[in-house]
Design an enzyme around this catalytic site. Structure first.
Site, PDB file in Angstrom:
ATOM      1  N   TYR A 151      -5.312   4.256   7.671  1.00  0.00           N
ATOM      2  CA  TYR A 151      -6.652   3.636   7.698  1.00  0.00           C
ATOM      3  C   TYR A 151      -7.385   3.945   8.996  1.00  0.00           C
ATOM      4  O   TYR A 151      -7.436   5.078   9.425  1.00  0.00           O
ATOM      5  CB  TYR A 151      -6.559   2.120   7.469  1.00  0.00           C
ATOM      6  CG  TYR A 151      -5.733   1.791   6.272  1.00  0.00           C
ATOM      7  CD1 TYR A 151      -6.183   2.125   4.998  1.00  0.00           C
ATOM      8  CD2 TYR A 151      -4.485   1.214   6.409  1.00  0.00           C
ATOM      9  CE1 TYR A 151      -5.409   1.844   3.884  1.00  0.00           C
ATOM     10  CE2 TYR A 151      -3.717   0.929   5.305  1.00  0.00           C
ATOM     11  CZ  TYR A 151      -4.180   1.252   4.049  1.00  0.00           C
ATOM     12  OH  TYR A 151      -3.425   0.992   2.970  1.00  0.00           O
TER      13      TYR A 151
ATOM     14  N   TYR B 267      -2.662  -2.469 -10.560  1.00  0.00           N
ATOM     15  CA  TYR B 267      -2.594  -2.222  -9.108  1.00  0.00           C
ATOM     16  C   TYR B 267      -1.777  -3.312  -8.416  1.00  0.00           C
ATOM     17  O   TYR B 267      -0.927  -3.013  -7.571  1.00  0.00           O
ATOM     18  CB  TYR B 267      -4.021  -2.137  -8.542  1.00  0.00           C
ATOM     19  CG  TYR B 267      -4.050  -2.197  -7.030  1.00  0.00           C
ATOM     20  CD1 TYR B 267      -3.644  -1.096  -6.262  1.00  0.00           C
ATOM     21  CD2 TYR B 267      -4.453  -3.354  -6.362  1.00  0.00           C
ATOM     22  CE1 TYR B 267      -3.646  -1.161  -4.879  1.00  0.00           C
ATOM     23  CE2 TYR B 267      -4.460  -3.423  -4.973  1.00  0.00           C
ATOM     24  CZ  TYR B 267      -4.051  -2.327  -4.241  1.00  0.00           C
ATOM     25  OH  TYR B 267      -4.036  -2.392  -2.864  1.00  0.00           O
TER      26      TYR B 267
ATOM     27  N   SER C 100       0.810  -1.237   0.000  1.00  0.00           N
ATOM     28  CA  SER C 100       0.000   0.000   0.000  1.00  0.00           C
ATOM     29  C   SER C 100       0.829   1.266   0.000  1.00  0.00           C
ATOM     30  O   SER C 100       0.296   2.353  -0.234  1.00  0.00           O
ATOM     31  CB  SER C 100      -0.902   0.022   1.225  1.00  0.00           C
ATOM     32  OG  SER C 100      -1.965  -0.853   1.024  1.00  0.00           O
TER      33      SER C 100
ATOM     34  N   LYS D  88       0.553   3.541  -2.877  1.00  0.00           N
ATOM     35  CA  LYS D  88      -0.687   4.267  -3.208  1.00  0.00           C
ATOM     36  C   LYS D  88      -0.528   5.794  -3.307  1.00  0.00           C
ATOM     37  O   LYS D  88      -0.978   6.391  -4.292  1.00  0.00           O
ATOM     38  CB  LYS D  88      -1.791   3.910  -2.209  1.00  0.00           C
ATOM     39  CG  LYS D  88      -2.244   2.440  -2.321  1.00  0.00           C
ATOM     40  CD  LYS D  88      -3.191   2.088  -1.186  1.00  0.00           C
ATOM     41  CE  LYS D  88      -3.641   0.632  -1.262  1.00  0.00           C
ATOM     42  NZ  LYS D  88      -4.422   0.252  -0.058  1.00  0.00           N
TER      43      LYS D  88
ATOM     44  N   VAL E  36       1.331  -3.848   3.935  1.00  0.00           N
ATOM     45  CA  VAL E  36       1.185  -5.126   4.639  1.00  0.00           C
ATOM     46  C   VAL E  36       2.462  -5.969   4.669  1.00  0.00           C
ATOM     47  O   VAL E  36       2.520  -6.956   5.396  1.00  0.00           O
ATOM     48  CB  VAL E  36       0.052  -6.017   4.075  1.00  0.00           C
ATOM     49  CG1 VAL E  36      -1.299  -5.547   4.522  1.00  0.00           C
ATOM     50  CG2 VAL E  36       0.138  -6.133   2.580  1.00  0.00           C
TER      51      VAL E  36
HETATM   52  O1  DON Z   1      -4.369  -4.692  -1.798  1.00  0.00           O
HETATM   53  C1  DON Z   1      -3.714  -5.376  -1.057  1.00  0.00           C
HETATM   54  O2  DON Z   1      -4.260  -6.231  -0.357  1.00  0.00           O
HETATM   55  C2  DON Z   1      -2.216  -5.243  -0.982  1.00  0.00           C
HETATM   56  N1  DON Z   1      -1.635  -5.352  -2.232  1.00  0.00           N
HETATM   57  C3  DON Z   1      -1.841  -3.982  -0.317  1.00  0.00           C
HETATM   58  C4  DON Z   1      -2.480  -3.836   1.006  1.00  0.00           C
HETATM   59  C5  DON Z   1      -1.720  -3.040   1.979  1.00  0.00           C
HETATM   60  O3  DON Z   1      -0.525  -2.915   1.943  1.00  0.00           O
HETATM   61  C6  DON Z   1      -2.518  -2.482   3.060  1.00  0.00           C
HETATM   62  N2  DON Z   1      -1.723  -1.691   3.958  1.00  0.00           N
HETATM   63  N3  DON Z   1      -1.482  -1.709   5.086  1.00  0.00           N
END
Ligand code: DON
Length: 615
Positions: free
Chosen positions: A246, A194, A69, A72, A264
């Site tokens: 978040y 994405y 993320s 983003k 993540v």
């Molecule tokens: O969309 C997802 O699930 C992952 N590629 C990225 C999610 C993420 O890093 C959320 N952040 N804390």
């Protein structure tokens, strides 16, 4: 000689912070993307990059992990650059949700994702990245991250495949976006883009340089290349501040207080605008999906180093380095006694404002207020911008208004170091061209600005111009107190010499066997600098003497003396003076007494300035 390198307290602090946070064992490595589950929970690195490009590293700052993320906000920035703010806002909101990153909901009414940090908004932002084809858009993303990190970046193929195979929730989100008309093309390829942006490999070091790029207004501090237009940096940092963490965003702002983004795979990227960027990597995550050690590091940095962004430095108070008038500091131009007296009497009518650092509205407001309270007899003002790094548009506007308003009430201004600020220079040039400003007086060095003040004050208060009148030899300061016989003797020995502007009077290395009494025009004493250029040491006005060391010892000239304007000197050969003083012993004593008196005056002025601390 020191035996080792001077220890750096910041390096030691970060190494200590790493050890203090290492024992935190809570949290779980993310496994919903199976490939991420392979991470070792003990991996841990902290990196801080300053906006002038110094990188501090502690722990495993070079171990690769995927952006997830953290990609983003950067892709959102690219969408803003490609489509403009209005078009992007029409498709993606900027309200925090207080919910998880992968919530499946759109804003009622508009159908927009609530913000670009949740997955729905990030997939929509990726879809706004321009390009001829999906591959072209992907290559533009890679090029973007290469600008931010300062090195080529690559896709981590196994993480990408792992997410593509298991990312059904994101698939559902993309189809929902397609259904709402936010995605205008097939959902699957947009989703693929994405997934790819999330699977770019970076290190904690890369994160801190990316963050420092945002902290420095969009320019990578290591490569000096621009990654994001300055006009879009605030927008990117705003969404990171309100939505970057978040459902932890509110508490994060309260406890930590600077924009950040987590991923993540265990990364956290945080930005201290105008100061530095932080990158932390530690895979175990808390229940909200943020790195446990990463959050602890950021909290400690904020609390221990006073970094909460609402605890802003008082920039206004440091913009004005000094304000003084001409009585506190004079130029290097030597002055006759009469000029010195006039300047002592009227020195308060010229003020010098030395500004420094980055000038913005708050700093210039202070300057405007101070200038506004100067008494009406303040005729002259010098703004010294030589130590100013940047002047933003509002500050430049105020400065321009000050000059125009001041000229309206009869004040004259000079600017020092204006050439370092071409935009301001241009805008002031335009003000002169359209008649709002009578003229633009500017100098490269403060000394020249001080001399301008002195010359303006001297002419405003009726001192004769050095160039216009020739001082009679008998009134020269060196001959003060001599009796008629002694004066006649000097007049017989002295030879009158005229010099054209820029003509050398003496050159470095010439035999020193004459004494020069300046009676008209100005001279500069110049020494050759390291790269051969001539630097001004002092300037001389009528009534002043040079070459007097030849009275004491006959060596070689240690500097050049050059006429600034048409100049006239009376020249006394030292050998002839010595033989004459055999018949008139009082002559040499009187001359040396005057030389000593004027040297003592210079020493005492310099000591006074030094003791007061040259402003
Ligand atoms: O969309 C997802 O699930 C992952 N590629 C990225 C999610 C993420 O890093 C959320 N952040 N804390």
């Amino acid at each position: 000689m020191p035996s080792a390198r001077q220890p750096n307290p910041v390096e030691r602090y970060l190494a200590d912070l790493l050890e203090r946070c290492r024992p935190l064992e809570e949290g779980e490595v993310a496994t919903y993307i199976p490939e991420l589950g392979k991470a070792d929970p003990s991996w841990f690195g902290i990196c801080v990059t300053t906006i002038d490009g110094h990188v501090y590293e502690a722990g495993e700052t070079r171990r690769p992990f995927t952006l997830q993320s953290i990609s983003k906000p950067f892709v959102y920035g690219l969408a803003l650059e490609d489509r403009g703010k209005a078009a992007v806002l029409a498709r993606i909101g900027v309200e925090p949700t207080g919910e998880a990153f992968n919530e499946i909901s759109l804003e009622p009414g508009t159908g927009r994702p609530r913000n670009p940090m949740i997955n729905a908004g990030a997939i929509a932002a990726a879809s706004l990245v321009a390009g001829h084809s999906l591959e072209d858009r992907w290559n533009r993303m890679l090029a973007l991250f290469a600008l931010y990190t300062g090195r080529p970046v690559e896709l981590n193929d196994s993480v990408y495949r792992s997410e593509r195979e298991t990312g059904h929730r994101n698939r559902a989100i993309s189809h929902m976006l397609r259904n709402a008309g936010i995605l205008t093309r097939d959902a699957e390829p947009e989703l693929d883009l994405y997934f790819r942006q999330c699977s770019i490999d970076v290190t904690a070091r890369d994160l801190s340089i990316m963050a420092a790029t945002l902290a420095g207004g969009g320019v990578n501090p290591v490569t000096r290349e621009r990654a994001l237009g300055a006009g879009n940096v605030d927008e990117v940092l705003s969404v990171m501040t309100s939505c970057g963490m978040y459902d932890y965003a509110g508490e994060w702002l309260y406890q930590v207080g600077f924009p950040a983004k987590s991923g993540v795979s265990g990364g956290i990227l945080a930005v201290l605008p105008g100061q530095f960027g932080i990158g932390v990597f530690s895979p175990p995550l808390d229940a909200r999906g943020n790195s446990v050690r990463g959050v602890a590091v950021c909290r400690a940095l904020s609390n221990e180093l006073g970094l909460h962004s609402l605890n802003a430095p008082r920039i206004a108070l440091s913009a004005l380095r000094a304000r003084f008038d001409l009585r506190a500091r004079s130029s290097r131009r030597g002055r006759s006694e009469c000029e010195r007296e006039l300047l002592a009497e009227h020195g308060h009518e010229a003020v010098i404002y030395r500004l420094q650092g980055d000038l913005s509205f708050a700093g210039m407001e202070l300057v405007a207020r101070k200038l506004g309270s100067e008494p009406a007899e303040t005729l002259l003002c010098v703004f010294d911008l030589a130590s100013v790094r940047e002047i933003d548009a509002p500050a430049a506007h105020i400065l321009r208004e000050l000059l125009i308003g001041g000229a309206g009430v009869g004040r004259e201004f000079a600017l020092v170091g204006l050439a370092r600020h071409p935009q301001l220079e241009r805008s002031l040039g335009e003000a002169v061209a359209n008649g709002s400003l009578p003229r633009l007086v500017q100098y490269a060095e403060l000394d020249a600005g001080l001399e301008w003040c002195e010359n303006r004050l001297l002419s405003a208060h009726g001192a004769a111009s050095a160039d216009a009148l020739e001082l009679p030899l008998a009134e020269h300061e060196l001959l003060g107190g001599l009796d008629v016989e002694q004066l006649r003797c000097v007049a017989q020995l002295a030879e009158r010499r005229e010099f054209a502007p820029r003509q050398f009077v003496v050159r470095e290395g010439d035999a020193a066997n004459e004494l020069f009494l300046l009676v008209r025009g100005g001279l500069s004493v110049l020494a050759s600098g390291q790269s051969g250029e001539l630097r001004r040491l002092a300037t001389l006005s009528p009534g002043m003497t040079f070459g007097e060391t030849a009275l004491v010892e006959r060596g070689a000239r240690s500097a050049f003396v050059r006429a600034d304007s048409a100049a006239v000197c009376w020249v006394l050969p030292c050998a002839a003076l010595e033989s004459a003083s055999r018949a008139q012993p009082g002559l040499m004593i009187a001359l040396l007494g005057n030389v000593l008196r004027s040297s003592l005056q210079i020493v005492s002025r310099l000591s006074r300035e030094l003791a007061a601390g040259a402003p």
